[in-house]
Design a protein around this motif. Structure first.
Motif, PDB file in Angstrom:
ATOM      1  N   THR A   1      -6.170  -7.696  -4.911  1.00 17.98           N
ATOM      2  CA  THR A   1      -5.112  -6.720  -4.738  1.00 17.98           C
ATOM      3  C   THR A   1      -3.965  -7.358  -3.971  1.00 17.98           C
ATOM      4  OG1 THR A   1      -5.832  -5.825  -2.624  1.00 17.98           O
ATOM      5  CG2 THR A   1      -6.840  -4.874  -4.596  1.00 17.98           C
ATOM      6  N   LYS A   2      -2.806  -6.771  -4.101  1.00 15.64           N
ATOM      7  CA  LYS A   2      -1.645  -7.346  -3.435  1.00 15.64           C
ATOM      8  C   LYS A   2      -1.758  -7.238  -1.917  1.00 15.64           C
ATOM      9  CE  LYS A   2       1.355  -3.276  -3.573  1.00 15.64           C
ATOM     10  NZ  LYS A   2       2.607  -2.730  -4.036  1.00 15.64           N
ATOM     11  N   TRP A   3      -2.471  -6.220  -1.415  1.00  9.97           N
ATOM     12  CA  TRP A   3      -2.589  -6.070   0.035  1.00  9.97           C
ATOM     13  C   TRP A   3      -3.494  -7.136   0.635  1.00  9.97           C
ATOM     14  CZ3 TRP A   3       1.110  -3.659   2.176  1.00  9.97           C
ATOM     15  CH2 TRP A   3       1.774  -2.659   1.473  1.00  9.97           C
ATOM     16  N   LEU A   4      -4.528  -7.493  -0.076  1.00 10.83           N
ATOM     17  CA  LEU A   4      -5.384  -8.572   0.401  1.00 10.83           C
ATOM     18  C   LEU A   4      -4.600  -9.887   0.406  1.00 10.83           C
ATOM     19  CD1 LEU A   4      -8.243  -9.257   1.367  1.00 10.83           C
ATOM     20  CD2 LEU A   4      -8.801  -9.797  -0.997  1.00 10.83           C
ATOM     21  N   ALA A   5      -3.796 -10.093  -0.606  1.00 13.75           N
ATOM     22  CA  ALA A   5      -2.959 -11.293  -0.663  1.00 13.75           C
ATOM     23  C   ALA A   5      -1.967 -11.311   0.507  1.00 13.75           C
ATOM     24  CB  ALA A   5      -2.213 -11.358  -1.991  1.00 13.75           C
ATOM     25  N   ARG A   6      -1.431 -10.139   0.842  1.00 13.13           N
ATOM     26  CA  ARG A   6      -0.506 -10.066   1.979  1.00 13.13           C
ATOM     27  C   ARG A   6      -1.219 -10.380   3.289  1.00 13.13           C
ATOM     28  NH1 ARG A   6       3.565  -4.904   1.109  1.00 13.13           N
ATOM     29  NH2 ARG A   6       4.572  -5.714  -0.753  1.00 13.13           N
ATOM     30  N   MET A   7      -2.440  -9.882   3.424  1.00 11.06           N
ATOM     31  CA  MET A   7      -3.214 -10.189   4.627  1.00 11.06           C
ATOM     32  C   MET A   7      -3.389 -11.697   4.771  1.00 11.06           C
ATOM     33  SD  MET A   7      -6.308  -7.395   4.746  1.00 11.06           S
ATOM     34  CE  MET A   7      -7.078  -8.207   6.145  1.00 11.06           C
ATOM     35  N   LEU A   8      -3.808 -12.331   3.674  1.00  9.15           N
ATOM     36  CA  LEU A   8      -4.042 -13.769   3.707  1.00  9.15           C
ATOM     37  C   LEU A   8      -2.753 -14.531   3.988  1.00  9.15           C
ATOM     38  CD1 LEU A   8      -6.541 -14.013   0.727  1.00  9.15           C
ATOM     39  CD2 LEU A   8      -7.069 -14.329   3.162  1.00  9.15           C
ATOM     40  N   ALA A   9      -1.657 -14.088   3.396  1.00  6.79           N
ATOM     41  CA  ALA A   9      -0.355 -14.733   3.621  1.00  6.79           C
ATOM     42  C   ALA A   9       0.081 -14.601   5.081  1.00  6.79           C
ATOM     43  CB  ALA A   9       0.700 -14.149   2.692  1.00  6.79           C
ATOM     44  N   SER A  10      -0.359 -13.539   5.728  1.00  9.22           N
ATOM     45  CA  SER A  10      -0.024 -13.312   7.134  1.00  9.22           C
ATOM     46  C   SER A  10      -1.028 -13.962   8.079  1.00  9.22           C
ATOM     47  CB  SER A  10       0.038 -11.805   7.415  1.00  9.22           C
ATOM     48  OG  SER A  10       1.042 -11.199   6.648  1.00  9.22           O
ATOM     49  N   LYS A  11      -1.922 -14.757   7.503  1.00 12.22           N
ATOM     50  CA  LYS A  11      -2.955 -15.448   8.281  1.00 12.22           C
ATOM     51  C   LYS A  11      -3.944 -14.477   8.941  1.00 12.22           C
ATOM     52  CE  LYS A  11      -0.964 -19.500   7.666  1.00 12.22           C
ATOM     53  NZ  LYS A  11      -1.027 -19.954   6.328  1.00 12.22           N
ATOM     54  N   ILE A  12      -4.134 -13.327   8.311  1.00 15.46           N
ATOM     55  CA  ILE A  12      -5.125 -12.357   8.781  1.00 15.46           C
ATOM     56  C   ILE A  12      -6.330 -12.476   7.861  1.00 15.46           C
ATOM     57  CG2 ILE A  12      -5.650  -9.909   9.132  1.00 15.46           C
ATOM     58  CD1 ILE A  12      -2.586  -9.505   9.496  1.00 15.46           C
ATOM     59  N   GLN A  13      -7.459 -12.805   8.436  1.00 10.75           N
ATOM     60  CA  GLN A  13      -8.666 -12.980   7.646  1.00 10.75           C
ATOM     61  C   GLN A  13      -9.300 -11.623   7.335  1.00 10.75           C
ATOM     62  OE1 GLN A  13      -9.842 -15.835   6.233  1.00 10.75           O
ATOM     63  NE2 GLN A  13      -7.863 -16.559   6.950  1.00 10.75           N
ATOM     64  N   PRO A  14      -9.561 -11.362   6.061  1.00  7.19           N
ATOM     65  CA  PRO A  14     -10.223 -10.110   5.701  1.00  7.19           C
ATOM     66  C   PRO A  14     -11.639 -10.068   6.284  1.00  7.19           C
ATOM     67  CG  PRO A  14      -9.561 -11.345   3.734  1.00  7.19           C
ATOM     68  CD  PRO A  14      -9.267 -12.192   4.907  1.00  7.19           C
ATOM     69  N   THR A  15     -12.098  -8.867   6.536  1.00  6.02           N
ATOM     70  CA  THR A  15     -13.440  -8.645   7.071  1.00  6.02           C
ATOM     71  C   THR A  15     -14.230  -7.809   6.073  1.00  6.02           C
ATOM     72  OG1 THR A  15     -12.841  -6.571   8.146  1.00  6.02           O
ATOM     73  CG2 THR A  15     -12.512  -8.612   9.430  1.00  6.02           C
ATOM     74  N   VAL A  16     -15.450  -7.507   6.427  1.00  2.69           N
ATOM     75  CA  VAL A  16     -16.266  -6.644   5.581  1.00  2.69           C
ATOM     76  C   VAL A  16     -15.575  -5.293   5.406  1.00  2.69           C
ATOM     77  CG1 VAL A  16     -17.755  -5.738   7.431  1.00  2.69           C
ATOM     78  CG2 VAL A  16     -18.635  -5.875   5.104  1.00  2.69           C
ATOM     79  N   VAL A  17     -14.879  -4.824   6.419  1.00  2.00           N
ATOM     80  CA  VAL A  17     -14.170  -3.537   6.331  1.00  2.00           C
ATOM     81  C   VAL A  17     -13.041  -3.618   5.306  1.00  2.00           C
ATOM     82  CG1 VAL A  17     -12.783  -1.862   7.620  1.00  2.00           C
ATOM     83  CG2 VAL A  17     -14.799  -2.887   8.687  1.00  2.00           C
ATOM     84  N   SER A  18     -12.327  -4.722   5.286  1.00  2.00           N
ATOM     85  CA  SER A  18     -11.233  -4.907   4.324  1.00  2.00           C
ATOM     86  C   SER A  18     -11.765  -4.840   2.897  1.00  2.00           C
ATOM     87  CB  SER A  18     -10.554  -6.261   4.524  1.00  2.00           C
ATOM     88  OG  SER A  18     -10.171  -6.464   5.852  1.00  2.00           O
TER      89      SER A  18
END
Length: 100
Positions: A1-18
């Protein structure tokens, strides 16, 4: 999804909650293929699914009326040494009801 891509681009690592949020969104729409894809992506990112991850997947199967698929996911959950709860079994029952 685009939001997960934005998280990664912002150097925020997704978690199990994400990932659970993504899986649950597809589950609510009964899109089992997409929900399954994201659960597999989560595992590919070395993030272990939890009971909520599998419950969302089971809910996707229930919404879509895919009983056999629900049974497979329940088995996979147990293979991961996760203990199904009331929500898990309720979702499988829901899949059974919708499948007829």
């Amino acid at each position: 999804t685009k939001w997960l891509a934005r998280m990664l681009a912002s150097k925020i690592q997704p978690t199990v909650v994400s990932y659970n949020s993504i899986i649950n969104a597809y589950a609510q729409a009964g899109q089992t293929v997409s929900a399954s894809h994201w659960l597999n992506e989560m595992q590919g990112a070395s993030i272990d699914p939890d009971v909520g991850s599998f419950n969302s997947m089971l809910n996707a199967c229930a919404v879509a009326g895919e009983l056999l698929e629900a049974e497979v996911w329940l088995q996979r959950m147990q293979e991961q040494r996760l203990r199904p709860n009331v929500i898990s079994f309720s979702s499988v029952i829901g899949a059974h009801a919708r499948a007829g």
